[in-house]
Motif scaffolding. Structure first.
Motif, PDB file in Angstrom:
ATOM      1  N   ARG A 241       0.835  -1.214   0.000  1.00 29.51           N
ATOM      2  CA  ARG A 241       0.000   0.000   0.000  1.00 29.51           C
ATOM      3  C   ARG A 241       0.868   1.261   0.000  1.00 29.51           C
ATOM      4  O   ARG A 241       0.542   2.251  -0.671  1.00 29.51           O
ATOM      5  CB  ARG A 241      -0.936  -0.014   1.208  1.00 29.51           C
ATOM      6  N   ALA A 242       1.974   1.228   0.750  1.00 27.57           N
ATOM      7  CA  ALA A 242       2.883   2.377   0.771  1.00 27.57           C
ATOM      8  C   ALA A 242       3.515   2.579  -0.600  1.00 27.57           C
ATOM      9  O   ALA A 242       3.690   3.723  -1.056  1.00 27.57           O
ATOM     10  CB  ALA A 242       3.966   2.175   1.829  1.00 27.57           C
ATOM     11  N   PHE A 243       3.850   1.488  -1.276  1.00 28.60           N
ATOM     12  CA  PHE A 243       4.426   1.586  -2.623  1.00 28.60           C
ATOM     13  C   PHE A 243       3.401   2.132  -3.618  1.00 28.60           C
ATOM     14  O   PHE A 243       3.759   2.857  -4.554  1.00 28.60           O
ATOM     15  CB  PHE A 243       4.934   0.217  -3.078  1.00 28.60           C
ATOM     16  N   GLU A 244       2.137   1.765  -3.428  1.00 29.76           N
ATOM     17  CA  GLU A 244       1.074   2.310  -4.290  1.00 29.76           C
ATOM     18  C   GLU A 244       1.019   3.828  -4.149  1.00 29.76           C
ATOM     19  O   GLU A 244       0.965   4.565  -5.151  1.00 29.76           O
ATOM     20  CB  GLU A 244      -0.282   1.701  -3.900  1.00 29.76           C
ATOM     21  N   ARG A 245       1.037   4.307  -2.921  1.00 29.12           N
ATOM     22  CA  ARG A 245       1.002   5.748  -2.687  1.00 29.12           C
ATOM     23  C   ARG A 245       2.286   6.417  -3.158  1.00 29.12           C
ATOM     24  O   ARG A 245       2.283   7.566  -3.592  1.00 29.12           O
ATOM     25  CB  ARG A 245       0.749   6.033  -1.209  1.00 29.12           C
ATOM     26  N   MET A 246       3.389   5.691  -3.097  1.00 30.62           N
ATOM     27  CA  MET A 246       4.656   6.205  -3.603  1.00 30.62           C
ATOM     28  C   MET A 246       4.582   6.422  -5.116  1.00 30.62           C
ATOM     29  O   MET A 246       5.045   7.449  -5.638  1.00 30.62           O
ATOM     30  CB  MET A 246       5.771   5.212  -3.282  1.00 30.62           C
ATOM     31  N   LEU A 247       3.972   5.456  -5.832  1.00 33.23           N
ATOM     32  CA  LEU A 247       3.827   5.594  -7.285  1.00 33.23           C
ATOM     33  C   LEU A 247       2.952   6.789  -7.636  1.00 33.23           C
ATOM     34  O   LEU A 247       3.238   7.524  -8.596  1.00 33.23           O
ATOM     35  CB  LEU A 247       3.237   4.303  -7.875  1.00 33.23           C
ATOM     36  N   GLU A 248       1.886   6.987  -6.857  1.00 34.29           N
ATOM     37  CA  GLU A 248       1.021   8.149  -7.088  1.00 34.29           C
ATOM     38  C   GLU A 248       1.784   9.448  -6.847  1.00 34.29           C
ATOM     39  O   GLU A 248       1.633  10.414  -7.618  1.00 34.29           O
ATOM     40  CB  GLU A 248      -0.195   8.073  -6.162  1.00 34.29           C
ATOM     41  N   ALA A 249       2.600   9.464  -5.800  1.00 33.27           N
ATOM     42  CA  ALA A 249       3.378  10.666  -5.481  1.00 33.27           C
ATOM     43  C   ALA A 249       4.440  10.919  -6.552  1.00 33.27           C
ATOM     44  O   ALA A 249       4.705  12.080  -6.912  1.00 33.27           O
ATOM     45  CB  ALA A 249       4.033  10.520  -4.114  1.00 33.27           C
ATOM     46  N   ARG A 250       5.050   9.867  -7.063  1.00 34.28           N
ATOM     47  CA  ARG A 250       6.053  10.018  -8.125  1.00 34.28           C
ATOM     48  C   ARG A 250       5.405  10.586  -9.387  1.00 34.28           C
ATOM     49  O   ARG A 250       5.962  11.462 -10.046  1.00 34.28           O
ATOM     50  CB  ARG A 250       6.714   8.680  -8.430  1.00 34.28           C
ATOM     51  N   LYS A 251       4.226  10.081  -9.718  1.00 35.01           N
ATOM     52  CA  LYS A 251       3.516  10.567 -10.904  1.00 35.01           C
ATOM     53  C   LYS A 251       3.137  12.029 -10.748  1.00 35.01           C
ATOM     54  O   LYS A 251       3.294  12.835 -11.682  1.00 35.01           O
ATOM     55  CB  LYS A 251       2.266   9.714 -11.141  1.00 35.01           C
ATOM     56  N   ALA A 252       2.663  12.387  -9.560  1.00 36.11           N
ATOM     57  CA  ALA A 252       2.253  13.773  -9.308  1.00 36.11           C
ATOM     58  C   ALA A 252       3.428  14.731  -9.364  1.00 36.11           C
ATOM     59  O   ALA A 252       3.282  15.897  -9.739  1.00 36.11           O
ATOM     60  CB  ALA A 252       1.566  13.864  -7.947  1.00 36.11           C
ATOM     61  N   SER A 253       4.621  14.232  -9.002  1.00 30.30           N
ATOM     62  CA  SER A 253       5.807  15.090  -9.001  1.00 30.30           C
ATOM     63  C   SER A 253       6.568  15.047 -10.326  1.00 30.30           C
ATOM     64  O   SER A 253       7.601  15.700 -10.474  1.00 30.30           O
ATOM     65  CB  SER A 253       6.746  14.687  -7.863  1.00 30.30           C
ATOM     66  N   GLY A 254       6.066  14.275 -11.291  1.00 31.13           N
ATOM     67  CA  GLY A 254       6.698  14.213 -12.599  1.00 31.13           C
ATOM     68  C   GLY A 254       7.922  13.322 -12.671  1.00 31.13           C
ATOM     69  O   GLY A 254       8.710  13.411 -13.616  1.00 31.13           O
ATOM     70  N   LYS A 255       8.083  12.427 -11.707  1.00 29.69           N
ATOM     71  CA  LYS A 255       9.228  11.521 -11.708  1.00 29.69           C
ATOM     72  C   LYS A 255       9.068  10.473 -12.808  1.00 29.69           C
ATOM     73  O   LYS A 255       7.999   9.909 -12.998  1.00 29.69           O
ATOM     74  CB  LYS A 255       9.347  10.807 -10.352  1.00 29.69           C
TER      75      LYS A 255
END
Length: 292
Positions: A241-255
């Motif tokens: 679940r933490a990795f899922e939120r990490m992917l969302e955060a990466r996408k939002a930050s343009g990573k």
């Protein structure tokens, strides 16, 4: 060896009282090495306090063991503090930290240790259970006495207890946390022999075959992580679940998604180095689901 370790503690205690006007602060992870330094400090008859950094990813047995130790030491009149982790001024956990760091913790990028474990002891003289036998790296980067610094080249490491070295350490003007590692030269056998001789109660996980009792899923544990996640499946779900939120955060930050991670499970398999590629079917998982 006990005598040498206690001499190191006596020296560190004198310096702590003189330089910091406070007793030594022992760091207790809930493991065997921490149990040794606490017992040594008791036997040495020096004033000390104990702290435990609650990582939020420790095994339940470790959490209960630490709480029990805290109560026992408090009843002896020894201050024992359980520190809850914070990041950027707010309460945090392993599961909140991963999305904020935008990457999983690895053997190289151990940001989790820096935030969840190593913040205790600011402006204090700290005692740890670090030992050379734990890794080849520690044989060159750790000593019986240390003045730590953010610049590793400026770190002061001493292993001798002669007058010249003692004055150098005590008069050092370099900023940084001072550390005593009294059992730096002990082997695993030395540790277990001492705990047995002193009849010290250890974390119950050792009696069940665990060699280490750190965070569940720690990359440093390598293949032992498979057994840990089999025993604590809820922790695996928390990481995913933490990795899922990490992917969302990466996408939002343009990573950029260079690893081609599609889901939190993809990240988990990459992190575990288990050979399951992103999007690949996990036959064992399907088999378990079929049984359900």
């Amino acid at each position: 060896m006990e005598q040498t370790a206690m001499e190191r503690l006596h020296l560190a205690s004198q310096m702590s009282l003189k330089l910091y006007k406070q007793p030594l602060l022992l760091t207790d992870s809930g493991g065997k090495d921490s149990a040794v330094i606490c017992k040594l400090a008791e036997n040495a008859g020096i004033p000390f306090e104990i702290c435990h950094s609650h990582t939020t990813a420790d095994a339940p047995e470790t959490v209960y063991h630490v709480r029990k130790r805290a109560k026992e030491y408090e009843e002896k009149g020894i201050k024992y503090t359980i520190i809850l982790p914070t990041y950027q001024g707010k309460r945090t956990s392993m599961w909140d930290l991963i999305p904020k760091k935008l990457m999983p913790p690895t053997r190289i990028a151990r940001y989790c240790c820096a935030v969840l474990k190593e913040t205790a002891g600011k402006d204090r003289f700290v005692v740890t259970g670090v030992r050379w036998a734990e890794s080849t790296k520690r044989a060159t980067t750790s000593g019986a006495l240390e003045v730590q610094n953010s610049d590793r080249k400026k770190k002061l490491i001493l292993n001798n207890d002669n007058e010249e070295d003692r004055q150098l350490f005590e008069n050092c003007q370099m900023k940084g946390k001072r550390v005593c590692n009294p059992i730096i030269d002990w082997t695993d056998r030395d540790v277990w022999d001492y705990l047995t001789d002193q009849k010290v109660e250890v974390n119950p996980l050792y009696n069940e075959g665990f060699c280490r009792v750190g965070c569940v899923g720690c990359p440093v544990a390598r293949k032992n992580r498979y057994a840990e996640f089999a025993r604590y499946p809820a922790y695996q779900r928390n990481y995913i679940r933490a990795f899922e939120r990490m992917l969302e955060a990466r996408k939002a930050s343009g990573k950029a998604n260079d690893m081609r991670w599609g889901t939190g499970e993809d990240v988990f398999h990459w992190w575990m180095e288990d050979g399951v590629l992103p999007g690949q079917v996990n036959i064992w998982e399907d088999y378990e689901n079929a049984l359900d």
